[in-house]
Design a protein around this motif. Structure first.
Motif, PDB file in Angstrom:
ATOM      1  N   UNK A 185       0.054   0.327  -8.366  1.00  0.00           N
ATOM      2  CA  UNK A 185       0.725  -0.724  -7.299  1.00  0.00           C
ATOM      3  C   UNK A 185       2.120  -0.485  -6.996  1.00  0.00           C
ATOM      4  N   UNK A 186       2.873   0.483  -7.726  1.00  0.00           N
ATOM      5  CA  UNK A 186       4.151   0.720  -7.441  1.00  0.00           C
ATOM      6  C   UNK A 186       3.925   1.766  -6.136  1.00  0.00           C
ATOM      7  N   UNK A 187       2.773   2.668  -6.157  1.00  0.00           N
ATOM      8  CA  UNK A 187       2.813   3.663  -4.975  1.00  0.00           C
ATOM      9  C   UNK A 187       2.290   2.734  -3.851  1.00  0.00           C
ATOM     10  N   UNK A 253      -6.291  -0.199  -3.260  1.00  0.00           N
ATOM     11  CA  UNK A 253      -5.871   0.102  -4.802  1.00  0.00           C
ATOM     12  C   UNK A 253      -5.349   1.786  -4.697  1.00  0.00           C
ATOM     13  N   UNK A 254      -4.044   1.865  -5.004  1.00  0.00           N
ATOM     14  CA  UNK A 254      -3.472   3.256  -5.066  1.00  0.00           C
ATOM     15  C   UNK A 254      -3.474   3.809  -6.504  1.00  0.00           C
ATOM     16  N   UNK A 275      -9.111   1.464   1.007  1.00  0.00           N
ATOM     17  CA  UNK A 275      -8.126   2.837   0.956  1.00  0.00           C
ATOM     18  C   UNK A 275      -7.699   2.801  -0.381  1.00  0.00           C
ATOM     19  N   UNK A 276      -7.927   4.017  -0.994  1.00  0.00           N
ATOM     20  CA  UNK A 276      -7.685   4.391  -2.334  1.00  0.00           C
ATOM     21  C   UNK A 276      -7.445   5.737  -2.445  1.00  0.00           C
ATOM     22  N   UNK A 277      -7.639   6.198  -3.898  1.00  0.00           N
ATOM     23  CA  UNK A 277      -7.234   7.522  -4.177  1.00  0.00           C
ATOM     24  C   UNK A 277      -8.403   8.449  -4.480  1.00  0.00           C
ATOM     25  N   UNK A 301       0.805   9.203   2.170  1.00  0.00           N
ATOM     26  CA  UNK A 301      -0.674   9.450   2.738  1.00  0.00           C
ATOM     27  C   UNK A 301      -1.363   7.938   2.234  1.00  0.00           C
ATOM     28  N   UNK A 302      -1.050   7.176   1.488  1.00  0.00           N
ATOM     29  CA  UNK A 302      -1.755   5.710   1.599  1.00  0.00           C
ATOM     30  C   UNK A 302      -1.071   5.040   2.559  1.00  0.00           C
ATOM     31  N   UNK A 303      -0.135   5.055   2.904  1.00  0.00           N
ATOM     32  CA  UNK A 303       0.526   4.067   4.098  1.00  0.00           C
ATOM     33  C   UNK A 303      -0.149   4.636   5.201  1.00  0.00           C
TER      34      UNK A 303
END
Length: 352
Positions: A185-187, A253-254, A275-277, A301-303
């Motif tokens: 969540x911090x990411x 969810x990062x 959008x995830x990892x 990248x998430x953004x």
């Protein structure tokens, strides 16, 4: 096979709101519906870091189970319980490993080595292992030398949505996961800070599993340039979560690692772009046509992926359609229970 008496050993309150506890609650209920006489053993909540007293309580509870009643042992207990005590248990044991504890984030090298050694030793004491995903199965085979024929994938089921989609404006970015460093969540908060020029709001739902991390998230959000648009909702009711899913435009969810990720299935059955990892079991759970996966712990990248979904209507529609198609094929919890039921029957038959 005829349903057999069995037991399920779970630490703490089975109603705890995490994906792992939800899985085990649904599995316990499903096995009972099939006809199994299921004994629920509530072990001390301190696992996977029990005191000596709690360790003794857990071993005594397991020792009380008769030899003809297989026991499914939750991974938080299984990965930390003393092998010297576990070897004394008469009942045939089935491990439920969502993901090995040694793969958790934020562990010291000493903690990781201890958990790996404990899990490796305990895996040699069980008759069978249940896992939620091919990824966890591969870890147990490759890193823990578990024979493939001793592992069965009991994929989590999914419940169908109770509300029709009703996306709100500005678009809602929904994230669901316990407040723990592994969930990233911090990411996500850092990524959202770079999207100030776009129109959106975000809600992060999750129980404060790690209170220090939850407090750090609150401080991070307060210092963010987009703080008024991010809400750390904490634990919410089932009805409130259902409404948020219905209102959402995108699920994000990062995560730094997942053994499966029930929330991805919940997003898929609601036709939400994801959008995830690209980590753990996420690539196996989120089909390419349903989401954008980026490297873990990479806020830019998430953004960037979130910005693409928010600004490209064609992409957003294509991912939503892909999610809906994938969601229609997901099994229900009755399938999960049927898989576990066969394992219990086979383990009991082999032990008698």
């Amino acid at each position: 096979m005829t349903p057999c008496p069995a037991a399920f050993a779970i630490p703490g309150d089975i109603a705890t709101l995490t994906g792992g506890y939800l899985y085990e609650r649904r599995l316990l209920d499903g096995l009972r519906l099939i006809g199994h006489d299921m004994l629920h053993l509530e072990l001390p909540a301190s696992f996977p870091d029990p005191s000596a007293q709690d360790m003794a309580v857990a071993l005594a509870a397991l020792a009380s189970v008769p030899a003809d009643r297989p026991v499914i042992l939750d991974g938080l207990v299984f990965g930390a319980i003393d092998p010297a005590g576990l070897v004394q248990i008469r009942a045939p044991l089935v491990a439920m490993v969502h993901h090995p504890l040694a793969t958790e984030t934020a562990l010291t090298p000493g903690q990781r080595d201890h958990l790996f050694a404990t899990e490796r030793a305990n895996l040699r004491l069980v008759r069978h292992v249940l896992v939620p995903s091919p990824h966890t199965r591969a870890i147990l085979i490759d890193r823990y030398d578990v024979a493939p024929d001793r592992i069965t994938i009991a994929r989590p089921g999914v419940e169908r949505p109770r509300l029709a989609p009703s996306p709100v404006s500005p678009p809602l970015i929904l994230s669901v996961g316990i407040l723990h460093p592994r969930k990233g969540h911090d990411i996500l908060v850092e990524a959202l800070g770079g999207l100030a020029d776009l129109d959106w709001r975000a809600v992060i739902v999750g129980r404060a599993w790690d209170r220090a991390h939850a407090a750090a998230l609150e401080r991070q959000i307060a210092a963010s340039p987009v703080a008024p648009r991010i809400r750390l909702a904490g634990q919410v009711t089932d009805d409130a979560l259902e409404r948020l899913y219905a209102q959402a435009t995108v699920f994000a969810l990062a995560t730094r690692f997942e053994g499966h990720g029930l929330v991805f299935d919940e997003a898929l059955v609601r036709g939400l772009p994801i959008v995830s990892c690209r980590t753990g079991a996420v690539p196996d759970t989120v089909p390419p046509q349903a989401g954008l996966l980026v490297p873990p712990a990479d806020a830019p990248a998430s953004g960037g992926a979130l910005a693409r979904v928010l600004t490209d209507a064609t992409l957003r529609r294509r991912l939503a359609q892909g999610a809906s198609r994938a969601g229609k094929d997901l099994p229900g919890w009755d399938h999960t229970a049927a898989v576990a039921s066969r394992v219990l029957a086979e383990v009991r038959a082999a032990a008698t």
